[in-house]
Write a protein that holds these residues in place. Structure first.
Motif, mmCIF file in Angstrom:
data_model
loop_
_atom_site.group_PDB
_atom_site.id
_atom_site.type_symbol
_atom_site.label_atom_id
_atom_site.label_comp_id
_atom_site.label_asym_id
_atom_site.label_seq_id
_atom_site.Cartn_x
_atom_site.Cartn_y
_atom_site.Cartn_z
ATOM 1 N N ALA A 100 39.180 2.771 4.064
ATOM 2 C CA ALA A 100 38.048 3.500 4.218
ATOM 3 C C ALA A 100 37.936 4.004 2.603
ATOM 4 O O ALA A 100 38.422 5.160 2.534
ATOM 5 C CB ALA A 100 38.482 4.764 5.229
ATOM 6 N N ALA A 101 37.201 3.504 1.888
ATOM 7 C CA ALA A 101 36.714 3.771 0.642
ATOM 8 C C ALA A 101 36.239 4.976 0.282
ATOM 9 O O ALA A 101 36.339 5.832 -0.385
ATOM 10 C CB ALA A 101 36.202 2.488 -0.165
ATOM 11 N N ASN A 102 34.927 5.226 0.868
ATOM 12 C CA ASN A 102 33.866 6.042 0.900
ATOM 13 C C ASN A 102 33.124 6.509 2.124
ATOM 14 O O ASN A 102 32.423 5.992 2.279
ATOM 15 C CB ASN A 102 33.185 5.915 -0.305
ATOM 16 N N PHE A 103 33.435 7.599 2.827
ATOM 17 C CA PHE A 103 32.743 8.057 3.959
ATOM 18 C C PHE A 103 32.488 9.500 3.848
ATOM 19 O O PHE A 103 33.166 10.284 3.113
ATOM 20 C CB PHE A 103 33.478 7.867 5.090
ATOM 21 N N HIS A 104 31.521 10.019 4.507
ATOM 22 C CA HIS A 104 30.933 11.398 4.346
ATOM 23 C C HIS A 104 30.769 11.651 5.921
ATOM 24 O O HIS A 104 29.472 11.237 6.258
ATOM 25 C CB HIS A 104 29.752 11.807 3.434
ATOM 26 N N PRO A 105 31.348 12.548 6.533
ATOM 27 C CA PRO A 105 32.611 13.208 5.964
ATOM 28 C C PRO A 105 33.944 12.144 5.891
ATOM 29 O O PRO A 105 33.725 10.907 6.286
ATOM 30 C CB PRO A 105 32.940 14.086 6.934
ATOM 31 N N ALA A 106 34.895 12.465 5.023
ATOM 32 C CA ALA A 106 35.687 11.436 4.858
ATOM 33 C C ALA A 106 36.548 11.221 6.170
ATOM 34 O O ALA A 106 36.902 11.801 6.723
ATOM 35 C CB ALA A 106 36.794 12.091 3.591
ATOM 36 N N ALA A 107 36.932 9.712 6.061
ATOM 37 C CA ALA A 107 37.790 9.547 7.133
ATOM 38 C C ALA A 107 39.279 10.385 7.225
ATOM 39 O O ALA A 107 39.612 10.525 6.390
ATOM 40 C CB ALA A 107 38.219 8.007 7.048
ATOM 41 N N GLY A 108 39.484 10.917 8.609
ATOM 42 C CA GLY A 108 40.459 11.664 8.691
ATOM 43 C C GLY A 108 40.935 11.687 10.236
ATOM 44 O O GLY A 108 40.039 11.060 11.062
ATOM 45 N N GLU A 109 41.655 12.546 10.728
ATOM 46 C CA GLU A 109 42.079 12.828 12.213
ATOM 47 C C GLU A 109 40.813 13.401 12.823
ATOM 48 O O GLU A 109 40.555 13.324 13.749
ATOM 49 C CB GLU A 109 43.233 13.668 12.122
ATOM 50 N N ALA A 110 40.023 14.376 12.125
ATOM 51 C CA ALA A 110 39.226 15.015 12.813
ATOM 52 C C ALA A 110 37.799 14.334 12.546
ATOM 53 O O ALA A 110 36.860 14.495 13.259
ATOM 54 C CB ALA A 110 38.625 16.536 12.067
ATOM 55 N N VAL B 146 40.738 -10.453 17.833
ATOM 56 C CA VAL B 146 39.920 -9.279 17.297
ATOM 57 C C VAL B 146 40.655 -8.082 17.497
ATOM 58 O O VAL B 146 41.538 -7.987 18.293
ATOM 59 C CB VAL B 146 38.910 -8.981 18.350
ATOM 60 N N PHE B 147 40.802 -7.188 16.267
ATOM 61 C CA PHE B 147 41.546 -6.020 16.222
ATOM 62 C C PHE B 147 40.554 -4.681 16.050
ATOM 63 O O PHE B 147 39.743 -5.081 15.195
ATOM 64 C CB PHE B 147 42.261 -6.010 14.899
ATOM 65 N N THR B 148 41.150 -3.878 16.740
ATOM 66 C CA THR B 148 39.984 -2.781 16.836
ATOM 67 C C THR B 148 41.021 -1.560 16.763
ATOM 68 O O THR B 148 42.471 -1.391 16.797
ATOM 69 C CB THR B 148 39.323 -2.610 18.185
ATOM 70 N N GLY B 149 40.316 -0.537 16.075
ATOM 71 C CA GLY B 149 41.228 0.933 15.792
ATOM 72 C C GLY B 149 40.152 1.949 15.082
ATOM 73 O O GLY B 149 39.010 1.749 15.129
ATOM 74 N N ALA B 150 40.863 2.579 14.577
ATOM 75 C CA ALA B 150 40.267 3.737 13.699
ATOM 76 C C ALA B 150 40.991 4.163 12.388
ATOM 77 O O ALA B 150 42.031 4.148 12.348
ATOM 78 C CB ALA B 150 39.814 4.949 14.561
ATOM 79 N N LEU B 151 40.118 4.221 11.410
ATOM 80 C CA LEU B 151 40.586 4.677 10.030
ATOM 81 C C LEU B 151 40.548 6.149 10.087
ATOM 82 O O LEU B 151 39.559 6.837 10.132
ATOM 83 C CB LEU B 151 39.611 4.128 8.945
ATOM 84 N N LYS B 152 41.664 6.601 9.409
ATOM 85 C CA LYS B 152 41.894 8.023 9.702
ATOM 86 C C LYS B 152 42.269 8.560 8.091
ATOM 87 O O LYS B 152 42.794 9.497 8.398
ATOM 88 C CB LYS B 152 42.927 8.547 10.678
ATOM 89 N N ARG B 153 42.140 7.878 7.241
ATOM 90 C CA ARG B 153 42.809 8.135 5.698
ATOM 91 C C ARG B 153 41.669 7.400 4.907
ATOM 92 O O ARG B 153 41.625 6.415 4.824
ATOM 93 C CB ARG B 153 44.042 7.732 5.645
ATOM 94 N N GLN B 154 41.258 8.315 3.705
ATOM 95 C CA GLN B 154 40.479 7.687 2.634
ATOM 96 C C GLN B 154 41.331 6.852 2.011
ATOM 97 O O GLN B 154 42.596 7.176 1.561
ATOM 98 C CB GLN B 154 39.987 8.775 1.893
#
Length: 474
Positions: free
Chosen positions: A418-428, A446-454
């Motif tokens: 997760a290089a650059n997201f607004h708001p930043a990737a995180g738990e919230a 196929v792999f699925t999931g969620a990025l939770k850290r920049q």
């Protein structure tokens, strides 16, 4: 009480010393006499020079008392006869447990001498032989290693057949844990000791670990710390980190400006740096810009600066940015091949669930990385290539092997940063993702999931927080 006859550091000369180890494990090491700043350090460590001559241990030595105390140019001379010997007392309560330094002068040719380390009862603990080779004027010095657990009270120096040399002083350079910087032993106040006094190799001239290094062992072996991979680097998420000896550098990614620790997006549209055709609108994006056409007539959709039919466009097949490989076409939104080797043997495609910049990284079975920073194709990527860097949007980004190439067989590790997201990737504010792997002759995975850290960078392995999964290619 020590006898201190003084010493003038500027008159000491460097001494080379070749050693021959005796059967009891004691030998002389190559050494260089201290320069003036190191002499000050030795004095601060309270040098332990011989206190007295043992009269019963003197044979064929003139002026033996001159070998007592610090080196001052006054010497005890071994005569040119067989059997010359000089025994010196280091002092009660001042027994040596570390190396012995001998200060000598007056050589006209190489001399073989013997050193005996003795207990307080005069019994011998260890002995060895060495060749004194440094000739010429001035006082020279050599270091005799001592690795026995028992302390020594007395030392005996024995001359050689038909030889003449002069002893100025002897010094127990320190007990265990208080050795001199540069002797290869980590002593009190030292963080490392690599056997030298040269800075810039991880262990400084004062035996302290230099920033960006770790040092272990005796003599110490120092290794550069890779701050870019261990999380110590403080680069901006919009910068590339490059490891350097003892440090690292941060360089802003294209589309950003700053010192690498802070990187600010460049507004190409406002600065007139865009290349949008006449009639199209420039829209600034993180790290770049987009050219928006006035409109796209159905069934075409807007993909960056073009209107594309996702059902048939090989450069935007099924979704914007999904490029069909060489020899393949887009049919009903799916890349298909014509057989005869026209199929792509391997492709990874990543998309994500909200607008931003994610980076796909694939690690091959041989440890090669295919990514935005190492796009290939070539030897450095095992012929894999990175396609479609997306600075904003929801993907896709691809890593693929073209038709006619053969990906290495084995396990491929997949990471998504997760290089650059607004708001930043995180738990919230997680960023959902999907990574599809297509392999010739095998079912899609196929792999699925969620990025939770920049995160940025090319590191990828199963223990990395950005790890998505692994696939095996036969």
């Amino acid at each position: 009480m020590k006898v201190d006859r003084g010493v003038t550091a500027s008159r000491w000369l460097s001494a080379a010393f070749a050693f021959v180890v005796g059967g009891c494990g004691v030998g002389l090491e190559e050494d260089t006499l201290p320069t003036e700043d190191v002499v000050t350090r030795e004095q601060a460590l309270a040098p332990n020079y011989a206190n007295a001559v043992v009269q019963s241990g003197v044979t064929l030595v003139a002026n033996p008392q001159n070998a007592v105390g610090a080196p001052d140019g006054q010497t005890a001379s071994f005569l040119s006869l067989l059997g010359g010997a000089l025994t010196l007392d280091m002092g009660q309560g001042e027994e040596g447990t570390g190396p012995l330094r001998i200060y000598y002068q007056g050589l006209s040719l190489g001399v073989v001498t013997q050193v005996e380390f003795r207990r307080s009862d005069m019994s011998i603990i260890a002995t060895g032989q060495a060749q004194l080779l440094d000739l010429g004027l001035g006082t020279h010095s050599t270091l005799v290693s001592y690795i026995q657990p028992a302390p020594y009270r007395y030392v005996t120096l024995r001359g050689a057949v038909l030889s003449l040399y002069q002893v100025d002083a002897v010094e127990a350079t320190g007990s265990a844990g208080t050795g001199l910087c540069g002797d290869g032993m980590v002593g009190t106040g030292e963080q490392c000791d690599d056997g030298g006094r040269v800075a810039g190799d991880g262990c400084s001239a004062t035996c302290q670990m230099e920033p960006g290094y770790t040092c272990l062992g005796q003599p110490s072996v120092c290794h550069d710390v890779n701050e870019c991979t261990n999380g110590a680097a403080r680069c901006s998420p919009n910068a590339h980190c490059a490891n350097t000896p003892g440090s690292y550098t941060c360089t802003c990614r294209p589309g950003y400006t700053g010192n690498g620790f802070t990187c600010v997006d460049i507004d190409e549209c406002a600065m007139g740096m865009d290349t949008c055709p006449a009639g199209e609108q420039c829209v600034n994006t993180p790290g770049g810009f987009e050219c928006n056409p006035a409109s796209c007539m159905s069934p075409r959709v807007q993909c960056g600066s073009v209107c594309a039919d996702l059902s048939s466009d090989p450069n935007n097949c099924g979704c914007c940015g999904n490029v069909c490989g060489a020899g393949r076409t887009c049919a009903s939104g799916v890349c298909v091949g014509g057989g005869g080797g026209g199929w792509e043997p391997l492709r990874f495609t990543a998309t994500w669930g909200r607008d931003g910049d994610a980076d796909l990284v694939v690690r091959t079975p041989t440890g090669k990385i295919v990514s935005y920073g190492n796009p290939g194709p070539g030897v450095a990527t095992d012929q894999g290539r990175f396609e479609g860097d997306v600075a904003s949007g929801m993907g896709p980004e691809n890593v693929a092997w073209a038709a006619g190439t053969t990906p290495p067989a084995g396990t491929y590790d997949v990471c998504l940063k997760a290089a650059n997201f607004h708001p930043a990737a995180g738990e919230a504010s997680p960023v959902p993702y999907s990574v599809t792997v297509k392999r010739a002759g095998q079912a899609d995975q196929v792999f699925t999931g969620a990025l939770k850290r920049q995160d940025v960078g090319d590191e990828c392995h199963p223990k990395h927080h950005a790890y998505v999964g692994s696939v095996v290619v036969h």
